[in-house]
Each structure stands twice: as C-alpha cells, then as structure tokens.
Design a protein around this motif. Structure first.
Motif, short mmCIF file in Angstrom:
data_model
loop_
_atom_site.label_atom_id
_atom_site.label_comp_id
_atom_site.label_asym_id
_atom_site.label_seq_id
_atom_site.Cartn_x
_atom_site.Cartn_y
_atom_site.Cartn_z
N LYS A 70 16.89 -4.27 33.27
CA LYS A 70 16.22 -3.47 32.24
C LYS A 70 16.05 -4.27 30.95
O LYS A 70 15.03 -4.15 30.27
N LYS A 71 17.02 -5.11 30.63
CA LYS A 71 16.90 -5.95 29.44
C LYS A 71 15.73 -6.91 29.61
O LYS A 71 14.91 -7.06 28.70
N ALA A 72 15.61 -7.53 30.77
CA ALA A 72 14.51 -8.45 31.03
C ALA A 72 13.17 -7.72 31.00
O ALA A 72 12.18 -8.23 30.45
N GLU A 73 13.16 -6.52 31.54
CA GLU A 73 11.93 -5.72 31.55
C GLU A 73 11.52 -5.36 30.13
O GLU A 73 10.34 -5.42 29.78
N MET A 74 12.49 -4.99 29.30
CA MET A 74 12.19 -4.65 27.91
C MET A 74 11.66 -5.86 27.16
O MET A 74 10.71 -5.76 26.40
N GLU A 75 12.27 -7.01 27.38
CA GLU A 75 11.82 -8.23 26.71
C GLU A 75 10.41 -8.59 27.15
O GLU A 75 9.60 -9.05 26.35
N TYR A 76 10.09 -8.36 28.40
CA TYR A 76 8.77 -8.66 28.93
C TYR A 76 7.71 -7.77 28.28
O TYR A 76 6.62 -8.22 27.99
N HIS A 77 8.07 -6.51 28.03
CA HIS A 77 7.11 -5.55 27.50
C HIS A 77 7.06 -5.52 25.97
O HIS A 77 6.23 -4.81 25.42
N GLN A 78 7.93 -6.26 25.31
CA GLN A 78 7.91 -6.30 23.85
C GLN A 78 6.66 -7.05 23.39
O GLN A 78 6.39 -8.15 23.85
N PRO A 79 5.89 -6.44 22.50
CA PRO A 79 4.72 -7.14 22.00
C PRO A 79 5.13 -8.37 21.20
O PRO A 79 6.14 -8.35 20.50
N ASN A 80 4.39 -9.42 21.33
CA ASN A 80 4.68 -10.66 20.61
C ASN A 80 4.30 -10.47 19.14
O ASN A 80 3.15 -10.20 18.81
N ALA A 81 5.26 -10.60 18.26
CA ALA A 81 5.03 -10.39 16.83
C ALA A 81 3.97 -11.33 16.28
O ALA A 81 3.20 -10.97 15.41
N ASP A 82 3.89 -12.56 16.78
CA ASP A 82 2.92 -13.52 16.29
C ASP A 82 1.49 -13.09 16.61
O ASP A 82 0.57 -13.37 15.85
N LEU A 83 1.29 -12.41 17.71
CA LEU A 83 -0.04 -11.99 18.10
C LEU A 83 -0.53 -10.79 17.31
O LEU A 83 -1.72 -10.52 17.26
N GLN A 84 0.36 -10.06 16.68
CA GLN A 84 -0.02 -8.86 15.95
C GLN A 84 -0.44 -9.18 14.51
O GLN A 84 -0.92 -8.31 13.83
N ARG A 85 -0.27 -10.38 14.08
CA ARG A 85 -0.62 -10.72 12.69
C ARG A 85 -2.08 -10.89 12.51
O ARG A 85 -2.89 -11.18 13.21
#
Length: 111
Positions: free
Chosen positions: A96-111
């Motif tokens: 679940k930790k790996a799944e959450m990390e995979y689905h976390q939006p990349n902060a750099d792409l949101q800028r």
C-alpha cells in the motif's frame, strides 16, 4: 470504493479533500482486509470470531470495515487468533505504501 479511488485523481476532488487518499490506505483499512480474509478462510462468521476473541460482533464488523478507532491490541488479538503471519502484515503495508507513492502527483509537474 474502487470507483472513488479512480475519482481521487480528479484535481477538483483532491483540492476539496486533500487527505482522501490517506483514508483509503489507512492501517485500519489494510488490517481489516487481512482479518476479513483470514476469517473467511477459517469459515468463521463475525459472531463466531467475536465469541472466540471476546469482542462484540459490532467490534468485528468495525474492524473489517477499516474503522480507524480500533486499538492495536484488538488487532493483535485477532491476528493471533486467526494465525496471521507478521510477514503478511508487513507485505500488505509495504504494498500500500508503494501504491500510494506511485499515485502521488509529482510536485514538480504541478508548477
């Protein structure tokens, strides 16, 4: 619930409910799924598990639904009673930790 997870990646939903992802992957949810799986494998009803564990059927129901207001000693009792291997718990948490990390939006792409 799977449909709600798909919706989670909707930007509007994420802005309105920033902690929604954590609710899907809480330890209570993960532990509840493990307990449910093992209870079914042992062909026990919730009432039978309640009697064996000394908890109420309502507590077993709440555990299996992933309620976050369950004490760790309750999980420990149920894991022991159902012969849940510690490695299975660790593996589920790591998945679940790996799944959450995979689905976390990349902060750099949101800028």
């Amino acid at each position: 619930m799977a449909n709600l997870r798909k919706l989670n990646h909707n930007k509007i939903l994420n802005e309105k409910y920033p902690d929604i992802e954590a609710n899907f992957y809480s330890m209570g949810f993960i532990f509840g799924k493990i307990i449910l799986k093992h209870r079914i494998r042992k062909r026990l009803t919730q009432v039978q598990l309640a009697v064996q564990s000394g908890f109420t059927p309502k507590t077993i129901y709440r555990v299996e639904k992933g309620n976050n207001n369950i004490r760790m000693d309750t999980y420990a009792t149920l894991f022991k009673l159902l012969d849940v291997d510690l490695n299975e718990i660790i593996e589920a948490l790591n998945e679940k930790k790996a799944e959450m990390e995979y689905h976390q939006p990349n902060a750099d792409l949101q800028r």
